[in-house]
Every structure is written in structure tokens, then in C-alpha cells.
Design a protein around this motif. Structure first.
Motif, PDB file in Angstrom:
ATOM      1  N   TRP A 164       0.811  -1.216   0.000  1.00  0.00           N
ATOM      2  CA  TRP A 164       0.000   0.000   0.000  1.00  0.00           C
ATOM      3  C   TRP A 164       0.837   1.256   0.000  1.00  0.00           C
ATOM      4  O   TRP A 164       0.365   2.325  -0.417  1.00  0.00           O
ATOM      5  CB  TRP A 164      -1.013  -0.046   1.155  1.00  0.00           C
ATOM      6  CG  TRP A 164      -2.000  -1.140   0.891  1.00  0.00           C
ATOM      7  CD1 TRP A 164      -1.977  -2.406   1.405  1.00  0.00           C
ATOM      8  CD2 TRP A 164      -3.089  -1.112  -0.037  1.00  0.00           C
ATOM      9  NE1 TRP A 164      -2.989  -3.161   0.876  1.00  0.00           N
ATOM     10  CE2 TRP A 164      -3.688  -2.389  -0.012  1.00  0.00           C
ATOM     11  CE3 TRP A 164      -3.623  -0.144  -0.889  1.00  0.00           C
ATOM     12  CZ2 TRP A 164      -4.796  -2.705  -0.810  1.00  0.00           C
ATOM     13  CZ3 TRP A 164      -4.728  -0.456  -1.666  1.00  0.00           C
ATOM     14  CH2 TRP A 164      -5.294  -1.732  -1.621  1.00  0.00           C
ATOM     15  N   PHE A 218      -2.365   5.882  -3.191  1.00  0.00           N
ATOM     16  CA  PHE A 218      -3.801   5.621  -3.228  1.00  0.00           C
ATOM     17  C   PHE A 218      -4.621   6.911  -3.266  1.00  0.00           C
ATOM     18  O   PHE A 218      -5.776   6.894  -3.704  1.00  0.00           O
ATOM     19  CB  PHE A 218      -4.224   4.717  -2.052  1.00  0.00           C
ATOM     20  CG  PHE A 218      -5.625   4.205  -2.204  1.00  0.00           C
ATOM     21  CD1 PHE A 218      -5.915   3.165  -3.078  1.00  0.00           C
ATOM     22  CD2 PHE A 218      -6.680   4.795  -1.522  1.00  0.00           C
ATOM     23  CE1 PHE A 218      -7.214   2.724  -3.272  1.00  0.00           C
ATOM     24  CE2 PHE A 218      -7.990   4.357  -1.698  1.00  0.00           C
ATOM     25  CZ  PHE A 218      -8.255   3.314  -2.575  1.00  0.00           C
ATOM     26  N   TYR A 257      -1.972   2.221  -7.899  1.00  0.00           N
ATOM     27  CA  TYR A 257      -2.710   1.261  -7.072  1.00  0.00           C
ATOM     28  C   TYR A 257      -1.851   0.001  -6.936  1.00  0.00           C
ATOM     29  O   TYR A 257      -1.626  -0.715  -7.926  1.00  0.00           O
ATOM     30  CB  TYR A 257      -4.059   0.955  -7.751  1.00  0.00           C
ATOM     31  CG  TYR A 257      -4.976   0.027  -6.984  1.00  0.00           C
ATOM     32  CD1 TYR A 257      -5.465   0.358  -5.720  1.00  0.00           C
ATOM     33  CD2 TYR A 257      -5.397  -1.187  -7.524  1.00  0.00           C
ATOM     34  CE1 TYR A 257      -6.328  -0.493  -5.022  1.00  0.00           C
ATOM     35  CE2 TYR A 257      -6.265  -2.043  -6.854  1.00  0.00           C
ATOM     36  CZ  TYR A 257      -6.720  -1.681  -5.598  1.00  0.00           C
ATOM     37  OH  TYR A 257      -7.577  -2.527  -4.917  1.00  0.00           O
TER      38      TYR A 257
END
Ligand SMILES: C[S@@+](CC[C@H](N)C(=O)[O-])C[C@H]1O[C@@H](n2cnc3c(N)ncnc32)[C@H](O)[C@@H]1O
Length: 272
Positions: A10, A15, A220
Motif C-alpha cells: 500500500w 492511493f 494502485y
């Protein structure tokens, strides 16, 4: 390299660029949570605050927890810019919420967040531990094999990515009612306390579907990993074609300069 692959995945992308298309639906969803001033809310896997900020605007006292340091920083910046002193973000892991006291939140929310944490049984236990009796847990989870956008992105991407390590539990299993029930049962919650509903979350951005796909490709984590693996195998063009076809076919916008893609998710509500 980051020794925690969940965190690395992540922090790899950005994001916030994807979340820019999630603000309207995030806000509309929060409006359904019956948030009153002073409610203590924990937003797990909060990203940069798509649901945390609207909850704070409704007067809740919000803590956002996310595994990704870059998203925690982005969330704190957005809250400060919005003048929301009642909304703060800190780094943490949904499967081990050390530092958060038992029964300290009225509402634990996790919209497409905690589903990505490893050890789902620990995640359910931690959510139940930090929520007060009489309070609620609300999760939004993507559904495996659902024909809409995110489930399909993850499905297509996984076909190009090396198989996960032994023992890895797919995040998508949080979209299966029986699995969700088992996890909360282990945490001491009865089946009558857990309810399910299918809802729609719409991704709205300016630009074409192909342009939004380009954001996924570069920002992403799961899609970035799929393209890296596909490039190694000479299959990147094939992956691009499959995803382009998906984004175009799911787009419902009538305007050439806008993209609007609805996606179905499972809303889980636990009444404690
Ligand atoms: C798809 S994003 C959703 C973010 C946000 N809830 C939203 O709706 O915009 C998934 C989020 O879960 C976070 N996440 C993944 N694993 C996590 C974990 N173990 N603990 C806390 N957050 C996690 C990621 O860093 C990321 O911000």
C-alpha cells in the motif's frame, strides 16, 4: 525492502490518486451511518480519509488508522486543510491494534480497508475488542467474482501475478457472508448481531476510463504489481487490453470527458 509485504503493497503506490474518484460515494455512504456530534469513530484502513473526513464533518471524533505511512500523512494534511481538529490519523495494523483501549469507540468503520489486512480472524477480534458494547462495526468489502469494477480488477490482476505464499488468505473472502460470520463468531459475536446488504459505490472522475486505468496502473499497489509481473512475462499489453475493456464496459457516464463506474460491495453491520 519493507519487511512487511502488506505495508509495502500500500505504500508502493499513491492511493490518494485513486481516492480522488471516491469522495462523492464515500461521503454519501457516511451519511447513512447515523453519525451524531461527539460519536467516537475509528476508521480502519482509512487511506487518506475518504470516509474519515465526512464523519468528522458530521461532528464525530475520528481516529483514522492505516498501515501506509504515506496515506496517514496525506490524511492528516487533508484534515488540517479542512480545519478538522476532530480528525486525526495514525499508522497501525488492523490485525493488531496495540495502543487502542478496549471498548473505546462507538463505531468502528472499515470501508475496503481492514479486508486487506492479513489474519482476518485477528482483524475481527480487534474490531470487536475496541468497539464498545452497544456500539457498531460497519465494514464495506468487495465481493469475490462479482462482475463489477474492483472485484474484476483484482481478479484479472491476480491472473498475472505469481501465486501468493502458502497460507495467504484472500482479502476477497471478506465479501463472503459465511466467512464473515465465522470470523465474528470467533470474536464472540452471534449470527443475529451481524447483518449484510449489497450496496453500490461509484467511482467518479473527470477524464476517460483509459485515463483512470492509467492512474490504477501507476498508483494502485495490486495493479502495479500485476503490471510488473506481466512485463517480466511479456504480457503487459495483454493485461492493459483486458483492463481497458473492463473500464470501458463498466463506464456509465454519458459524457466523453467524465468516467462514472458503479461497483457492488457487501456492507457488513455488527451490532454489539
Ligand atoms: C482500497 S484502500 C481503501 C482506503 C479507504 N478506506 C478508502 O475508502 O478510500 C485500502 C486501505 O487499507 C489499508 N490497509 C491495508 N492493510 C492494512 C492493515 N493491515 N491495517 C490497516 N490498514 C491497512 C491500505 O493502506 C489502504 O489505505
Amino acid at each position: 525492502m519493507n519487511p512487511n509485504p502488506n505495508q509495502a503493497l500500500w505504500e508502493k503506490g499513491d492511493f490518494t490518486r485513486i481516492a480522488a474518484g471516491m469522495r462523492e460515494s464515500g461521503e454519501a455512504l457516511v451519511q447513512t451511518f447515523d453519525i451524531r456530534p461527539g460519536l467516537k469513530v475509528l476508521d480502519l484502513g482509512c487511506g487518506d480519509g475518504t470516509t474519515a473526513l465526512p464523519a468528522a464533518r458530521l461532528g464525530a471524533d475520528v481516529l483514522g488508522v492505516d498501515i501506509a505511512n504515506n496515506l496517514v500523512a496525506a490524511g492528516n494534511k487533508r484534515a488540517a486543510e479542512a480545519g478538522l481538529a476532530n480528525c486525526r490519523f495514525e499508522q497501525g495494523d488492523a490485525s493488531d491494534l496495540k495502543g487502542l483501549a478496549e471498548q473505546s469507540f462507538d463505531l468502528v468503520v472499515s470501508i475496503f480497508g481492514a479486508m486487506f489486512a492479513p489474519r482476518p480472524f485477528d482483524v475481527a477480534k480487534e474490531m470487536v475488542r475496541v468497539a464498545r458494547r452497544g456500539g457498531r462495526i460497519i465494514m464495506g468489502n468487495w465481493i469475490p467474482n462479482d462482475p463489477t469494477l474492483v472485484a474484476q480488477i483484482l481478479k484479472i490482476s491476480s491472473a498475472y501475478t505469481p501465486p501468493p505464499p502458502e497460507g495467504f488468505v484472500s482479502p476477497m473472502t471478506w465479501g463472503l457472508e459465511d466467512k464473515v460470520g465465522e470470523r465474528f463468531a470467533e470474536a464472540g459475536v452471534s449470527a443475529q448481531q451481524v447483518s449484510f446488504a449489497r450496496r453500490t459505490f461509484t467511482f467518479n472522475v473527470s477524464g476517460t476510463p483509459a485515463a483512470y486505468l492509467a492512474v490504477f496502473r501507476t498508483c494502485y499497489g495490486p495493479t502495479m504489481n500485476a503490471f510488473e509481473a506481466a512485463e517480466r512475462n511479456g504480457r503487459a499489453a495483454e493485461l492493459q487490453r483486458e483492463l481497458e475493456e473492463l473500464f470501458n464496459s463498466q463506464n456509465r457516464s454519458q459524457r466523453a470527458d467524465r468516467t462514472s463506474i458503479p461497483a457492488t460491495f457487501l456492507q457488513v453491520t455488527v451490532a454489539l
